[in-house]
Design a protein around this motif. Structure first.
Motif, PDB file in Angstrom:
ATOM      1  N   ALA A   1       5.355  11.033   5.788  1.00 40.16           N
ATOM      2  CA  ALA A   1       5.135  11.082   4.346  1.00 40.16           C
ATOM      3  C   ALA A   1       5.919   9.977   3.650  1.00 40.16           C
ATOM      4  O   ALA A   1       5.439   9.373   2.686  1.00 40.16           O
ATOM      5  CB  ALA A   1       5.552  12.443   3.806  1.00 40.16           C
ATOM      6  N   PHE A   2       7.109   9.669   4.154  1.00 36.15           N
ATOM      7  CA  PHE A   2       7.902   8.575   3.564  1.00 36.15           C
ATOM      8  C   PHE A   2       7.172   7.242   3.712  1.00 36.15           C
ATOM      9  O   PHE A   2       7.102   6.445   2.763  1.00 36.15           O
ATOM     10  CB  PHE A   2       9.278   8.526   4.224  1.00 36.15           C
ATOM     11  CG  PHE A   2      10.099   7.368   3.775  1.00 36.15           C
ATOM     12  CD1 PHE A   2      10.662   7.351   2.514  1.00 36.15           C
ATOM     13  CD2 PHE A   2      10.291   6.287   4.613  1.00 36.15           C
ATOM     14  CE1 PHE A   2      11.402   6.269   2.091  1.00 36.15           C
ATOM     15  CE2 PHE A   2      11.031   5.196   4.204  1.00 36.15           C
ATOM     16  CZ  PHE A   2      11.587   5.193   2.936  1.00 36.15           C
ATOM     17  N   GLY A   3       6.610   6.988   4.891  1.00 32.67           N
ATOM     18  CA  GLY A   3       5.861   5.742   5.094  1.00 32.67           C
ATOM     19  C   GLY A   3       4.687   5.641   4.148  1.00 32.67           C
ATOM     20  O   GLY A   3       4.470   4.603   3.510  1.00 32.67           O
ATOM     21  N   LEU A   4       3.921   6.751   4.018  1.00 32.47           N
ATOM     22  CA  LEU A   4       2.771   6.731   3.104  1.00 32.47           C
ATOM     23  C   LEU A   4       3.222   6.515   1.670  1.00 32.47           C
ATOM     24  O   LEU A   4       2.587   5.775   0.908  1.00 32.47           O
ATOM     25  CB  LEU A   4       2.012   8.051   3.204  1.00 32.47           C
ATOM     26  CG  LEU A   4       1.101   8.221   4.397  1.00 32.47           C
ATOM     27  CD1 LEU A   4       0.367   9.540   4.281  1.00 32.47           C
ATOM     28  CD2 LEU A   4       0.104   7.098   4.473  1.00 32.47           C
ATOM     29  N   ALA A   5       4.360   7.136   1.288  1.00 34.40           N
ATOM     30  CA  ALA A   5       4.859   6.995  -0.082  1.00 34.40           C
ATOM     31  C   ALA A   5       5.242   5.547  -0.353  1.00 34.40           C
ATOM     32  O   ALA A   5       4.985   5.024  -1.447  1.00 34.40           O
ATOM     33  CB  ALA A   5       6.054   7.920  -0.291  1.00 34.40           C
ATOM     34  N   LEU A   6       5.825   4.871   0.656  1.00 34.70           N
ATOM     35  CA  LEU A   6       6.191   3.462   0.487  1.00 34.70           C
ATOM     36  C   LEU A   6       4.938   2.617   0.260  1.00 34.70           C
ATOM     37  O   LEU A   6       4.908   1.751  -0.628  1.00 34.70           O
ATOM     38  CB  LEU A   6       6.947   2.989   1.726  1.00 34.70           C
ATOM     39  CG  LEU A   6       7.616   1.624   1.646  1.00 34.70           C
ATOM     40  CD1 LEU A   6       8.598   1.606   0.509  1.00 34.70           C
ATOM     41  CD2 LEU A   6       8.305   1.313   2.943  1.00 34.70           C
ATOM     42  N   ILE A   7       3.876   2.885   1.033  1.00 35.80           N
ATOM     43  CA  ILE A   7       2.630   2.133   0.861  1.00 35.80           C
ATOM     44  C   ILE A   7       2.055   2.366  -0.539  1.00 35.80           C
ATOM     45  O   ILE A   7       1.709   1.424  -1.258  1.00 35.80           O
ATOM     46  CB  ILE A   7       1.600   2.554   1.930  1.00 35.80           C
ATOM     47  CG1 ILE A   7       2.045   2.090   3.310  1.00 35.80           C
ATOM     48  CG2 ILE A   7       0.242   1.965   1.631  1.00 35.80           C
ATOM     49  CD1 ILE A   7       1.127   2.539   4.406  1.00 35.80           C
ATOM     50  N   LEU A   8       2.003   3.644  -0.956  1.00 36.27           N
ATOM     51  CA  LEU A   8       1.411   3.947  -2.258  1.00 36.27           C
ATOM     52  C   LEU A   8       2.238   3.350  -3.378  1.00 36.27           C
ATOM     53  O   LEU A   8       1.690   2.796  -4.338  1.00 36.27           O
ATOM     54  CB  LEU A   8       1.295   5.469  -2.432  1.00 36.27           C
ATOM     55  CG  LEU A   8       0.135   6.096  -1.679  1.00 36.27           C
ATOM     56  CD1 LEU A   8       0.081   7.580  -1.947  1.00 36.27           C
ATOM     57  CD2 LEU A   8      -1.170   5.446  -2.095  1.00 36.27           C
ATOM     58  N   ALA A   9       3.581   3.432  -3.261  1.00 40.43           N
ATOM     59  CA  ALA A   9       4.444   2.887  -4.314  1.00 40.43           C
ATOM     60  C   ALA A   9       4.227   1.389  -4.442  1.00 40.43           C
ATOM     61  O   ALA A   9       4.121   0.859  -5.563  1.00 40.43           O
ATOM     62  CB  ALA A   9       5.904   3.192  -3.992  1.00 40.43           C
TER      63      ALA A   9
END
Lengths: 254, 85
Positions: free
Chosen positions: A183-191
């Protein structure tokens, strides 16, 4: 056996004929026009002082995450959906998870011999460092988040084969922790994808507005984390033995 | 120079074809899987000659590592030998 040889030779003949036609006879017309206008555009703009630059000498990463960024973003979502599908097929309630743990502790503890384990440790260290260099250097040299992440997944697989699922879980890589990291990786991409809209009045995924190569680096690191832990999550779920699943699904708890 | 590259490419890809054919004809599924990863290695060499190192990095890890492991997992849930013609 005779038929096999015949089939194999005819395949090879067809292959040689097609390659002869394309390279020597030039039936596709690629020889007189080696660089298409679109390719020329990418090569001229990817690392040049213009509005359309990606701040990256690595044209492939520039295309993957900037010029064709939406393709890669949606690919990430497809990967997310497939992992969520796997997790929802193999989902367990909290009591069932406890049962799985108690049943697994009863399984005979098996691992490979000393030579295999020692070699695996060395190789895993090498794979981890190489995958990190592929991913973190992906905006400068060939490579990128997905390539690094899939190399890292191979390291996880080797640990699985030479040791066991429990070794990983003892080291703290339990399913919950892995999901959090994913989830952290996905959040970094979305941010990173949304940041240009709020900070620079740009459009979604217009990462060339961000200072320097921050955009590409962030997206590569996010994809690296997401792919690594996504694969690891699937392996952790698939690593539960089949008989344990059968026992739990039938409700045969002693 | 380009002709040399094309000749190497043709040789490498034909080796890949040979190994994929052997993998199709093999009745022992584990051996077939090993042959198919040899084929993937040859195709990765082909990608490298075609100047696509980005593809090579992903293709090797997926085709030799992850794909092989997942298929081994699938074989472990069925039988190792393909029966009959």
């Amino acid at each position: 056996m005779k038929r096999d040889v015949f089939v194999a030779i005819s395949f090879l003949m067809a292959f040689l004929l097609i390659s002869y036609a394309i390279t020597v006879k030039d039936v596709l017309g690629m020889a007189e026009n080696p660089l298409r206008p679109l390719g020329g555009f990418y090569l001229r703009h990817a690392f040049a002082p213009s509005n359309l630059t990606s701040h990256s000498p690595e044209v492939v990463t520039a295309i993957v995450w900037n010029y064709r960024g939406f393709d890669t973003l949606f690919e990430t979502f497809v990967f997310f959906l497939s992992i969520m599908g796997a997790l929802s097929i193999f989902r367990l309630t909290e009591e069932q998870e406890k049962e799985v743990r108690s049943l697994e502790s009863r399984e005979p503890h098996r691992h490979m011999d000393l030579i295999t384990r020692a070699t695996t440790k060395l190789v895993v260290i090498m794979i981890v460092s190489i995958s990190a260099s592929i991913a973190l250097h992906g905006h400068l040299t060939p490579g990128g988040g997905f390539q690094g992440g899939s190399a890292m997944a191979v390291a996880a697989l080797l640990l699985f084969a030479a040791f066991s699922k429990f070794t990983l879980e003892r080291k703290g890589l339990t399913l919950r922790h892995v999901i959090t990291a994913y989830a952290f990786g996905l959040a970094l991409i979305l941010a990173t994808a949304i940041a240009p809209v709020f900070l620079y009045d740009g459009r979604l995924l217009q990462i060339n507005l961000l200072p320097g190569e921050t955009g590409l680096l962030n997206l590569d690191v996010g994809e690296y984390i997401a792919v690594t832990f996504g694969f690891l999550m699937v392996f952790l779920v698939l690593g539960i033995s089949e008989w344990i699943f059968k026992v739990i699904l039938r409700g045969e708890i002693e | 120079m380009q002709e040399l590259h094309l000749i190497i490419l043709a040789i490498v890809v034909s080796f890949g074809f040979v190994f994929s054919y052997l993998a199709m004809k093999e009745h022992d599924l584990l051996k077939a899987l090993a042959l198919s990863s040899v084929q993937s290695t040859f195709f990765a060499l082909g990608f490298y000659i075609l100047a696509a190192p980005d593809i090579v990095l992903a293709y090797l890890a997926i085709a030799v590592g992850a794909y092989t492991a997942l298929v081994i997992l699938a074989i472990s849930k069925t039988e190792r030998y393909e029966v009959g013609e």
